[in-house]
Design a protein around this motif. Sequence first.
Motif, mmCIF file in Angstrom:
data_model
loop_
_atom_site.group_PDB
_atom_site.id
_atom_site.type_symbol
_atom_site.label_atom_id
_atom_site.label_comp_id
_atom_site.label_asym_id
_atom_site.label_seq_id
_atom_site.Cartn_x
_atom_site.Cartn_y
_atom_site.Cartn_z
ATOM 1 N N CYS A 11 0.711 -1.127 0.058
ATOM 2 C CA CYS A 11 -0.174 0.076 0.088
ATOM 3 C C CYS A 11 0.926 1.187 0.101
ATOM 4 N N GLN A 13 0.134 4.126 1.057
ATOM 5 C CA GLN A 13 -0.092 5.074 2.227
ATOM 6 C C GLN A 13 0.305 4.369 3.616
ATOM 7 N N CYS A 14 -0.065 3.176 3.822
ATOM 8 C CA CYS A 14 0.263 2.483 5.164
ATOM 9 C C CYS A 14 1.301 1.373 5.140
ATOM 10 N N ASP A 15 1.962 1.108 3.725
ATOM 11 C CA ASP A 15 2.773 -0.036 3.618
ATOM 12 C C ASP A 15 2.575 -1.254 3.843
ATOM 13 N N ARG A 16 1.246 -1.675 4.095
ATOM 14 C CA ARG A 16 0.702 -2.739 4.212
ATOM 15 C C ARG A 16 0.858 -3.845 2.850
ATOM 16 N N LYS A 31 -3.374 0.820 -3.038
ATOM 17 C CA LYS A 31 -4.096 1.129 -1.883
ATOM 18 C C LYS A 31 -4.601 -0.337 -1.511
ATOM 19 N N CYS A 35 -7.223 1.763 3.402
ATOM 20 C CA CYS A 35 -6.954 3.089 2.884
ATOM 21 C C CYS A 35 -7.786 3.560 1.702
#
Length: 64
Positions: A11, A13-16, A31, A35
């Motif tokens: 992702c 935004q959150c690096d998942r 994403k 997110c």
Amino acid sequence: MNIYDMKSVRCSQCDRFIGEIEYDAVVMMPKCGKCANPMPEGDDKVRYIVTKFNKSGKELVPKS
């Protein structure tokens, strides 16, 4: 095709970790589910769901 022809997608935004795609594929700003469609936590969640699905002018949840 072997496992080395894949690359992991994270992702933006959150690096998942999201999944794997072919190595030569291009993805712009991926994403994850949280997110892409964020949902509020706790009491705000009820009001969010009611306003999202209630298309009439009547309000089902009283404002506090």
